[in-house]
Design an enzyme around this catalytic site. Sequence first.
Site, PDB file in Angstrom:
ATOM      1  N   ASP A  58      36.183  31.297  29.124  1.00 57.10           N
ATOM      2  CA  ASP A  58      37.458  31.620  28.480  1.00 57.10           C
ATOM      3  C   ASP A  58      38.565  31.225  29.446  1.00 57.10           C
ATOM      4  OD1 ASP A  58      39.439  32.577  26.884  1.00 57.10           O
ATOM      5  OD2 ASP A  58      38.982  34.698  27.170  1.00 57.10           O
ATOM      6  N   ASP A 103      37.200  32.966  42.172  1.00 60.39           N
ATOM      7  CA  ASP A 103      37.285  31.686  41.485  1.00 60.39           C
ATOM      8  C   ASP A 103      35.979  31.400  40.748  1.00 60.39           C
ATOM      9  OD1 ASP A 103      36.609  28.476  42.014  1.00 60.39           O
ATOM     10  OD2 ASP A 103      38.604  28.883  41.212  1.00 60.39           O
ATOM     11  N   GLY A 104      36.071  31.031  39.480  1.00 56.39           N
ATOM     12  CA  GLY A 104      34.877  30.791  38.681  1.00 56.39           C
ATOM     13  C   GLY A 104      34.021  29.658  39.211  1.00 56.39           C
ATOM     14  N   ASP A 150      42.204  38.872  29.867  1.00 52.03           N
ATOM     15  CA  ASP A 150      42.733  39.826  28.890  1.00 52.03           C
ATOM     16  C   ASP A 150      41.662  40.787  28.395  1.00 52.03           C
ATOM     17  OD1 ASP A 150      41.240  38.426  26.838  1.00 52.03           O
ATOM     18  OD2 ASP A 150      42.884  36.998  26.674  1.00 52.03           O
ATOM     19  N   GLU A 169      37.031  36.595  37.116  1.00 50.98           N
ATOM     20  CA  GLU A 169      38.433  36.282  36.811  1.00 50.98           C
ATOM     21  C   GLU A 169      39.182  36.110  38.123  1.00 50.98           C
ATOM     22  OE1 GLU A 169      42.073  35.535  35.801  1.00 50.98           O
ATOM     23  OE2 GLU A 169      40.642  35.744  34.150  1.00 50.98           O
TER      24      GLU A 169
END
Length: 332
Positions: free
Chosen positions: A200, A182-183, A128, A151
């Site tokens: 987050d 992918d984190g 976001d 993200e």
Amino acid sequence: MHDYQNGGSVSSTSTTVEQDTPIDITTFNHDAISFDPKTSKYWFYEKSADAFPGQAFGLQVDQILYHTKSQYQDILIFKSSSFGNVLVLNGIIQCTEKDEFAYQELITHVPIMSHPSPKKVLVIGGGDCGVIRELIKHVEDQTVESITMVEIDDMVIKLSTKYLPQMAKYHNHPKLNLIIDDGFKFLRETKLKFDVIITDSSDPEGPAEEFFQVNYFKLLRNALNHHGIVIMQSSENIWLNLKYLKNLIKKCKYVFPNVKFCQCYMPSYTSGQLGLLVATTNDSFNLTKPLRVFDRKKESQLFKYYNQLVHQSSFILPTWAQDYLEIDEESI
């Protein structure tokens, strides 16, 4: 994560945002949206049999703005009668226009203001872009030099840009290196080191559960510079699953010698609170007090929720919760 099989406006890819007009709410079908015949109003209800059994949070729905199923998750955006536009992932509220600043400011400014020189910052998740908005405040005062955000779902970024423009207004800032990936994969492969890492993530259900395990904490530690600071949403607060929260803190302390728990207040999150874990390898850091502070005038200019006193008070817990979290229990 919940696996919704819903009707409505669903697309199989996350490449474009084409819908420009609200969906007809009278024909819209979604597990989280229901019609109340007594009031002739439509309601969104956030429910989870696992995370917060026996309770729900409801918002009156004025319009269904967008609904899709990306490669990774069910995404719903609606306009509420009292909280503005609302972003929902897999049936769980991620943010609302009314109160998003509380979470975004605390998760960002607690680690930034606790670090003596937070030059390089990594954000895992945060589609976001609210955390990015807050970090840009420190870019503008020449404290933060670079931001990397990883993200996995670009659709969340695109939809936030359109329907939550005050949050996502810096998604293309020149100091932001935006990586759609992918984190976990990024952390496993990167050779870069960061002063602050902000996680987050979604709640720990399904694939996101990996973000709340010891192996993930080890990846975070490996990506930190000497005496770096990491912060992550804990999913739980003291009013929900306190045993889970204590277990999560225990896992974090297995990797980081200095771990603290703080919480922010916001009505759109279950029980009106959300917990955050802050951790560092530096035993001498007092994470509960900011190293850098602004005067009252500058605080008012930069922040709506955060200030130096809120920083400190967010770590203060009621007696019963503090006692339980601090007492060792072999049964956990």
